[in-house]
Motif scaffolding. Structure first.
Motif, PDB file in Angstrom:
ATOM      1  N   GLU A 180       0.824  -1.203   0.000  1.00 50.03           N
ATOM      2  CA  GLU A 180       0.000   0.000   0.000  1.00 50.03           C
ATOM      3  C   GLU A 180       0.863   1.261   0.000  1.00 50.03           C
ATOM      4  OE1 GLU A 180      -3.969   1.564   2.410  1.00 50.03           O
ATOM      5  OE2 GLU A 180      -2.485   0.352   3.441  1.00 50.03           O
ATOM      6  N   GLN A 181       2.047   1.188   0.645  1.00 52.30           N
ATOM      7  CA  GLN A 181       2.964   2.322   0.697  1.00 52.30           C
ATOM      8  C   GLN A 181       3.884   2.388  -0.517  1.00 52.30           C
ATOM      9  OE1 GLN A 181       4.983   2.690   4.633  1.00 52.30           O
ATOM     10  NE2 GLN A 181       3.469   1.207   5.360  1.00 52.30           N
ATOM     11  N   GLY A 182       3.739   1.447  -1.463  1.00 49.80           N
ATOM     12  CA  GLY A 182       4.560   1.456  -2.670  1.00 49.80           C
ATOM     13  C   GLY A 182       5.883   0.737  -2.517  1.00 49.80           C
ATOM     14  N   ARG A 183       6.115   0.056  -1.419  1.00 49.98           N
ATOM     15  CA  ARG A 183       7.384  -0.663  -1.174  1.00 49.98           C
ATOM     16  C   ARG A 183       7.195  -2.118  -1.613  1.00 49.98           C
ATOM     17  NH1 ARG A 183       7.589   1.205   4.996  1.00 49.98           N
ATOM     18  NH2 ARG A 183       9.398  -0.195   5.159  1.00 49.98           N
ATOM     19  N   LEU A 184       7.103  -2.317  -2.927  1.00 49.79           N
ATOM     20  CA  LEU A 184       6.700  -3.619  -3.474  1.00 49.79           C
ATOM     21  C   LEU A 184       7.724  -4.721  -3.204  1.00 49.79           C
ATOM     22  CD1 LEU A 184       5.141  -2.553  -6.913  1.00 49.79           C
ATOM     23  CD2 LEU A 184       4.037  -2.831  -4.690  1.00 49.79           C
ATOM     24  N   GLU A 185       8.988  -4.448  -3.448  1.00 47.13           N
ATOM     25  CA  GLU A 185      10.003  -5.475  -3.257  1.00 47.13           C
ATOM     26  C   GLU A 185      10.077  -5.911  -1.802  1.00 47.13           C
ATOM     27  OE1 GLU A 185      11.859  -7.288  -5.332  1.00 47.13           O
ATOM     28  OE2 GLU A 185      10.615  -6.386  -6.896  1.00 47.13           O
ATOM     29  N   GLU A 186      10.043  -4.919  -0.922  1.00 45.15           N
ATOM     30  CA  GLU A 186      10.078  -5.229   0.509  1.00 45.15           C
ATOM     31  C   GLU A 186       8.843  -6.019   0.917  1.00 45.15           C
ATOM     32  OE1 GLU A 186      10.643  -2.852   4.759  1.00 45.15           O
ATOM     33  OE2 GLU A 186      10.721  -1.765   2.850  1.00 45.15           O
ATOM     34  N   GLY A 187       7.686  -5.638   0.347  1.00 45.21           N
ATOM     35  CA  GLY A 187       6.460  -6.343   0.649  1.00 45.21           C
ATOM     36  C   GLY A 187       6.513  -7.796   0.219  1.00 45.21           C
ATOM     37  N   ARG A 188       7.082  -8.042  -0.956  1.00 45.19           N
ATOM     38  CA  ARG A 188       7.181  -9.425  -1.444  1.00 45.19           C
ATOM     39  C   ARG A 188       8.125 -10.250  -0.567  1.00 45.19           C
ATOM     40  NH1 ARG A 188       6.281 -11.976  -6.584  1.00 45.19           N
ATOM     41  NH2 ARG A 188       7.310 -14.001  -6.569  1.00 45.19           N
ATOM     42  N   THR A 243       8.735 -19.296  -1.480  1.00 44.27           N
ATOM     43  CA  THR A 243       8.906 -18.263  -2.512  1.00 44.27           C
ATOM     44  C   THR A 243       7.748 -18.284  -3.509  1.00 44.27           C
ATOM     45  OG1 THR A 243      10.233 -19.809  -3.840  1.00 44.27           O
ATOM     46  CG2 THR A 243      11.431 -18.343  -2.336  1.00 44.27           C
ATOM     47  N   LYS A 244       6.863 -19.258  -3.370  1.00 48.54           N
ATOM     48  CA  LYS A 244       5.732 -19.374  -4.298  1.00 48.54           C
ATOM     49  C   LYS A 244       4.551 -18.537  -3.802  1.00 48.54           C
ATOM     50  CE  LYS A 244       7.150 -24.071  -5.569  1.00 48.54           C
ATOM     51  NZ  LYS A 244       6.765 -25.504  -5.584  1.00 48.54           N
ATOM     52  N   VAL A 245       4.722 -17.228  -3.883  1.00 46.10           N
ATOM     53  CA  VAL A 245       3.703 -16.304  -3.372  1.00 46.10           C
ATOM     54  C   VAL A 245       3.164 -15.392  -4.475  1.00 46.10           C
ATOM     55  CG1 VAL A 245       4.660 -16.323  -1.029  1.00 46.10           C
ATOM     56  CG2 VAL A 245       5.463 -14.620  -2.694  1.00 46.10           C
ATOM     57  N   GLU A 246       3.429 -15.734  -5.726  1.00 48.92           N
ATOM     58  CA  GLU A 246       3.081 -14.847  -6.839  1.00 48.92           C
ATOM     59  C   GLU A 246       1.577 -14.532  -6.870  1.00 48.92           C
ATOM     60  OE1 GLU A 246       3.605 -12.252  -9.846  1.00 48.92           O
ATOM     61  OE2 GLU A 246       5.165 -13.284  -8.701  1.00 48.92           O
ATOM     62  N   ALA A 247       0.752 -15.559  -6.698  1.00 48.19           N
ATOM     63  CA  ALA A 247      -0.701 -15.346  -6.779  1.00 48.19           C
ATOM     64  C   ALA A 247      -1.180 -14.398  -5.680  1.00 48.19           C
ATOM     65  CB  ALA A 247      -1.429 -16.683  -6.676  1.00 48.19           C
ATOM     66  N   GLU A 248      -0.748 -14.664  -4.445  1.00 51.34           N
ATOM     67  CA  GLU A 248      -1.177 -13.808  -3.331  1.00 51.34           C
ATOM     68  C   GLU A 248      -0.611 -12.401  -3.482  1.00 51.34           C
ATOM     69  OE1 GLU A 248      -1.420 -13.868   1.582  1.00 51.34           O
ATOM     70  OE2 GLU A 248      -0.355 -15.467   0.495  1.00 51.34           O
ATOM     71  N   PHE A 249       0.635 -12.306  -3.931  1.00 46.60           N
ATOM     72  CA  PHE A 249       1.260 -10.986  -4.093  1.00 46.60           C
ATOM     73  C   PHE A 249       0.540 -10.163  -5.156  1.00 46.60           C
ATOM     74  CE2 PHE A 249       4.545  -8.145  -5.886  1.00 46.60           C
ATOM     75  CZ  PHE A 249       4.835  -7.420  -4.735  1.00 46.60           C
ATOM     76  N   GLN A 250       0.144 -10.795  -6.242  1.00 43.17           N
ATOM     77  CA  GLN A 250      -0.577 -10.069  -7.287  1.00 43.17           C
ATOM     78  C   GLN A 250      -1.926  -9.571  -6.794  1.00 43.17           C
ATOM     79  OE1 GLN A 250       0.403  -8.959 -10.280  1.00 43.17           O
ATOM     80  NE2 GLN A 250       2.424  -9.718  -9.627  1.00 43.17           N
ATOM     81  N   ASP A 251      -2.588 -10.367  -5.949  1.00 37.68           N
ATOM     82  CA  ASP A 251      -3.840  -9.903  -5.358  1.00 37.68           C
ATOM     83  C   ASP A 251      -3.608  -8.670  -4.487  1.00 37.68           C
ATOM     84  OD1 ASP A 251      -5.508 -11.694  -6.550  1.00 37.68           O
ATOM     85  OD2 ASP A 251      -5.609 -13.082  -4.863  1.00 37.68           O
ATOM     86  N   LEU A 252      -2.492  -8.669  -3.742  1.00 38.83           N
ATOM     87  CA  LEU A 252      -2.170  -7.514  -2.905  1.00 38.83           C
ATOM     88  C   LEU A 252      -1.888  -6.282  -3.755  1.00 38.83           C
ATOM     89  CD1 LEU A 252       0.189  -9.014  -0.140  1.00 38.83           C
ATOM     90  CD2 LEU A 252      -2.250  -8.577  -0.030  1.00 38.83           C
ATOM     91  N   VAL A 253      -1.166  -6.469  -4.839  1.00 37.78           N
ATOM     92  CA  VAL A 253      -0.832  -5.341  -5.722  1.00 37.78           C
ATOM     93  C   VAL A 253      -2.099  -4.753  -6.343  1.00 37.78           C
ATOM     94  CG1 VAL A 253       0.342  -4.680  -7.856  1.00 37.78           C
ATOM     95  CG2 VAL A 253       1.500  -6.150  -6.204  1.00 37.78           C
TER      96      VAL A 253
END
Length: 514
Positions: A232-240, A250-260
């Motif tokens: 939400e604060q724009g810190r995408l790499e840190e968030g991932r 490390t298999k969090v792509e689906a959840e991370f995309q939902d967050l983005v």
């Protein structure tokens, strides 16, 4: 079922792709964050016990002390009726109510962790002021600092736990907040029992509130920010990176995309409080922000916790009855919370709301009818009736402790979309604190005038809130937090607000998912 349609455990298009493992990093973060509940609980337990201590009443509320001594041998509804004494309790909740709006800004823009740290600092200051208070004004100022700390903590901690938890165990994880609240009350009652015989005992009880505040602050320095907040604060790499670490994969792509995607929607909202009033957010506003937090306090739980000491006194437990009875009732709260944590993600939120609601209604009616017979006439209750009341009150506490107690914080924390989540939680805390203060300020005078009828009033309110849950709350168990919006779009009542009339394809898509 009258509750309407529901989404299955996968929730949405990507939810079935979510993966997670339980890691020590995740466990540490949740335990430290949940300490915010111990602040709230410790204060509830300590303030209730301190106001029954003779040395405290003698120093600040001499009129109440004299009345208590005069009526020590009899049962009386008006024994503790004093508005300044109740202001000592309710001032905290009014301060929490006001501070939650500032907490919303901090939580959204600086993160959940920042609110947790600020809450710990404010609570620490309030505990020091109360411990060294020389007059009522100093007591009230200290209570206000405690209230600010609770306002920030109650705003951030339920959000933190819900956002850190995987969907399948979100209910149990979020209820750590309620568990630490109950444990805080439980520990506070033991401390009160140990200190009440000393002249300075009330100062020690109030001052020891610095301990949970210190633990929360020191632990908070090592807390990670939630992935939702970082994105939400724009810190995408840190968030991932944080998401990978708390999920243990490390298999969090689906959840991370939902967050983005949720974050992109959130950034378009410049005025989250105003956005809450939009038609599409009507379910969250009515259920999460207004209904549940208000009803949580209108169950009458606070009145039962207060009234239990009088009943125990009538059974001949002696001068320490007020403190020991509180210990027993809060022990029941802890047990009930553990039951709820163990089964809420299996049986669901609605199940506990409904079955415990019926149990609480029956208990309130039983208490009112029993008290109507003899209680309040200056006579001690027969031992058999007294034991019956203790059992009924324990059953009521067990019902509240597995339903409205923990779920009153869990459900609101999981139903708001990211763009209004911090604002929504502010309204939750605000409404909760307002009704807590209202009940705290009005209960003693209401008890004095309505007598046993106040329990019938609370029983009637529980009937209303149980019907409210039955018809308007869909089941949210195991639904990913970013997919909750699908529940409203397929609910028999709320879909008229959430599904645009010109987008019938949305409904068709939902029917395929459910």
């Amino acid at each position: 079922m009258a509750g309407g349609g529901f989404v299955d455990g996968h929730g949405g298009a990507r939810a079935e792709q979510y993966e997670y493992n339980i890691t020590w990093y995740f466990v540490f973060a949740c335990i430290v964050a949940a300490l915010g509940g111990s602040l709230f609980g410790y204060d509830l337990g300590v303030s209730g016990g301190v106001t029954s201590m003779d040395y405290f009443l003698k120093e600040f509320f001499h009129e109440v002390y004299q009345r208590k001594q005069e009526r020590l041998k009899e049962t009386d509804y008006c024994k503790y009726d004093n508005q300044i004494l109740t202001l000592f309790t309710s001032s905290l909740y009014f301060a929490a109510l006001l501070s939650t709006f500032a907490a919303s800004h901090v939580t959204r823009n600086k993160g959940r962790r920042a609110s947790i740290l600020f809450g710990a600092i404010s609570f620490f200051v309030g505990a020091i002021l109360n411990a060294f208070a020389q007059n009522i004004a100093m007591l009230i100022i200290g209570r206000c600092f405690l209230g600010v700390g609770i306002g920030f903590g109650n705003q951030a901690v339920p959000l933190y736990l819900s956002e850190m938890a995987p969907a399948k165990i979100r209910g149990a994880v979020n209820q750590l907040f309620q568990l630490t609240t109950c444990l805080g009350i439980f520990i506070a009652n033991f401390i009160n029992n140990a200190t009440e015989k000393y002249k300075w005992g009330w100062r020690l009880s109030l001052g020891l509130a610095t301990v949970p505040a210190t633990l929360m602050f020191v632990g908070g320095l090592f807390l990670p920010e939630t992935p939702n907040s970082l994105v939400e604060q724009g810190r995408l790499e840190e968030g991932r990176k944080v998401l990978e670490r708390v999920r243990g994969t490390t298999k969090v792509e689906a959840e991370f995309q939902d967050l983005v995607e949720a974050s992109e929607t959130a950034k378009a909202i410049k005025h989250p409080f105003r956005n809450l009033l939009q038609r599409k957010n009507r379910p969250q506003l009515v259920i999460g922000a207004l209904g549940i937090p208000a009803f949580q306090q209108l169950t009458g739980m606070n009145s039962v916790l207060f009234y239990a000491p009088v009943i125990f006194q009538s059974l001949g437990f002696g001068s320490g009855a007020a403190l020991w009875s509180s210990t027993i009732t809060t022990g029941a709260l802890v047990l009930a919370t553990l039951i709820s944590m163990a089964f809420v993600d299996k049986f669901g939120r609605r199940f506990f709301f409904l079955e415990a609601g019926i149990e609480m209604i029956c208990c309130m009616i039983a208490v009112a009818v029993t008290l109507a017979l003899k209680f309040g006439q200056g006579e001690e209750l027969p031992k058999g009736i007294g034991i019956f009341l203790v059992v009924v009150i324990s059953l009521f506490v067990l019902g509240y402790g597995r339903s409205w107690g923990p779920l009153g914080w869990l459900v609101p924390s999981e139903i708001f979309p990211l763009e209004t989540r911090s604002a929504g939680q502010s309204i939750v805390v605000c409404v909760n604190m307002f009704f807590t203060a209202l009940v705290a300020q009005c209960f003693l005078v209401s008890l004095c005038h309505l007598k046993y009828g106040i329990f019938l009033l609370f029983g009637g309110l529980i009937v209303v809130m149980t019907i409210f849950i039955f018809f308007l709350l869909p089941e949210t168990k195991q639904v990913p937090i970013e997919e909750i919006h699908l529940l409203w779009q397929n609910h028999w009542f709320w879909k008229r607000y959430c599904v645009p009339e010109d987008e019938p394809q949305v409904e068709r898509k939902l029917e395929q998912q459910v």
